[in-house]
Scaffold this motif. Structure first.
Motif, mmCIF file in Angstrom:
data_model
loop_
_atom_site.group_PDB
_atom_site.id
_atom_site.type_symbol
_atom_site.label_atom_id
_atom_site.label_comp_id
_atom_site.label_asym_id
_atom_site.label_seq_id
_atom_site.Cartn_x
_atom_site.Cartn_y
_atom_site.Cartn_z
ATOM 1 N N ARG A 169 0.830 -1.217 0.000
ATOM 2 C CA ARG A 169 0.000 0.000 0.000
ATOM 3 C C ARG A 169 0.857 1.256 0.000
ATOM 4 N N ARG A 170 1.979 1.170 0.793
ATOM 5 C CA ARG A 170 2.875 2.329 0.826
ATOM 6 C C ARG A 170 3.481 2.579 -0.548
ATOM 7 N N ALA A 171 3.824 1.526 -1.228
ATOM 8 C CA ALA A 171 4.411 1.667 -2.562
ATOM 9 C C ALA A 171 3.392 2.266 -3.539
ATOM 10 N N GLN A 172 2.125 1.850 -3.403
ATOM 11 C CA GLN A 172 1.091 2.424 -4.284
ATOM 12 C C GLN A 172 0.901 3.923 -4.025
ATOM 13 N N ARG A 173 0.903 4.269 -2.717
ATOM 14 C CA ARG A 173 0.756 5.692 -2.391
ATOM 15 C C ARG A 173 1.941 6.504 -2.928
ATOM 16 N N GLU A 174 3.117 5.922 -2.788
ATOM 17 C CA GLU A 174 4.322 6.610 -3.261
ATOM 18 C C GLU A 174 4.277 6.794 -4.784
ATOM 19 N N ALA A 175 3.783 5.773 -5.453
ATOM 20 C CA ALA A 175 3.685 5.855 -6.918
ATOM 21 C C ALA A 175 2.688 6.935 -7.338
ATOM 22 N N ARG A 176 1.529 6.966 -6.625
ATOM 23 C CA ARG A 176 0.558 8.000 -6.955
ATOM 24 C C ARG A 176 1.110 9.401 -6.677
ATOM 25 N N ARG A 177 1.847 9.541 -5.569
ATOM 26 C CA ARG A 177 2.427 10.840 -5.240
ATOM 27 C C ARG A 177 3.437 11.278 -6.293
ATOM 28 N N ASP A 206 3.358 14.554 -8.637
ATOM 29 C CA ASP A 206 4.481 15.503 -8.691
ATOM 30 C C ASP A 206 4.971 15.704 -10.124
ATOM 31 N N GLU A 207 5.045 14.600 -10.858
ATOM 32 C CA GLU A 207 5.496 14.715 -12.248
ATOM 33 C C GLU A 207 4.507 15.534 -13.090
ATOM 34 N N ALA A 208 3.197 15.310 -12.867
ATOM 35 C CA ALA A 208 2.191 16.082 -13.609
ATOM 36 C C ALA A 208 2.268 17.562 -13.255
#
Length: 274
Positions: free
Chosen positions: A32-40, A44-46
């Motif tokens: 779940r932490r990895a998914q949140r990090e990916a979404r963040r 940030d990139e957008a």
């Protein structure tokens, strides 16, 4: 029959150990932490991409379409190294320049003429007009009184009295004169009547002077024997027909008798204005 160890259920597999359960929970949290990090990171990139576009803002694109600027046009349509002008364009430019020069010359000439007229250096005379007087002295020859019927006369009203020329002309017709023209005409002399003729009409003018009291004679360069009579606002009446002196005599030019001894009158005038 063998019994299962104490604490172990006989209905299914034995439960996992606490260490295994902790490992499973840890793995789920990390996922779940990895998914949140990916979404963040994606956000940030957008955001960074949007900021880059705002910072650039070079105006070369709009809603996905490329905007062509002056540089692009210059590259797409380069100017020829030696531009050629059509002959028709050259002729048109020459014609326009010629017309402008002519108009400018006319304007300048008009301004010069207006200035000359205002300063009195030029006199404009419209129409043919009557022959200008050229006499500088009053004729001194003795003249016989001709018959009234031999005199051709033009009558002009130089006053503000309406119909004065017609009235005088009608009276002259009664006396036998040949009345030709009846009209209005101004005169510079301050005299009751101004009588004008050429050299050939001196005798006829002498006749008319005897009919108009206090009249003044002016001579011009006409070649026929017609006589112009201008009656002004000072005119009162003709001499009674029976009282007209028909003896020989000379013309009356009060303003030129005696003849002027100083200078010559200006051109176009025979006598000084009163």
């Amino acid at each position: 029959m063998t019994r299962p160890p104490a604490g172990q259920s006989t209905d299914g597999p034995a439960p996992e150990s606490p260490a295994a359960e902790s490992e499973v929970l840890l793995t789920a949290r990390q996922h779940r932490r990895a998914q949140r990090e990916a979404r963040r990171q994606a956000k940030d990139e957008a955001y960074e991409l949007r900021m880059q576009r705002k910072r650039k803002k070079d105006g070369t694109t709009w809603r996905g379409h490329h905007i062509v600027d002056t540089d692009g046009l210059a590259q797409a349509f380069p100017e020829p190294e030696s531009p050629e002008i059509l002959s028709s364009t050259v002729r048109r430019r020459i014609t326009h320049a010629t017309v402008l020069l002519l108009l400018l010359a006319l304007v300048v000439a008009g301004l010069v003429l207006v200035g000359m007229v205002q300063r009195g250096e030029l006199e404009l005379k419209l129409g043919a007009g009557r022959p200008s007087p050229t006499q500088w002295a009053c004729p001194t020859e003795t003249l016989d009184y001709p018959a009234n019927k031999a005199v051709s006369v033009n009558i002009f009203n130089g006053s503000t009295v309406e119909g004065l020329a017609g009235k005088v002309g009608a009276e002259l017709k009664k006396r036998g004169y040949q009345v030709k023209e009846v009209d209005n005409k101004g005169v510079a002399l301050q005299a009751p009547t101004v009588i004008t003729s050429g050299p050939a009409g001196r005798a006829a003018a002498f006749n008319l002077q005897r009919n108009f009291p206090d009249s003044e004679y002016v001579e011009d360069n006409r070649e026929d024997a017609t006589v112009d009579v201008v009656v002004t606002g000072l005119f009162v009446d003709l001499v009674a027909a029976k009282q007209v002196d028909q003896s020989a005599g000379v013309l009356s030019c009060p303003r030129l008798s005696p003849a002027p001894s100083e200078g010559i009158p200006s051109e176009g005038a025979t006598v000084p204005a009163g």
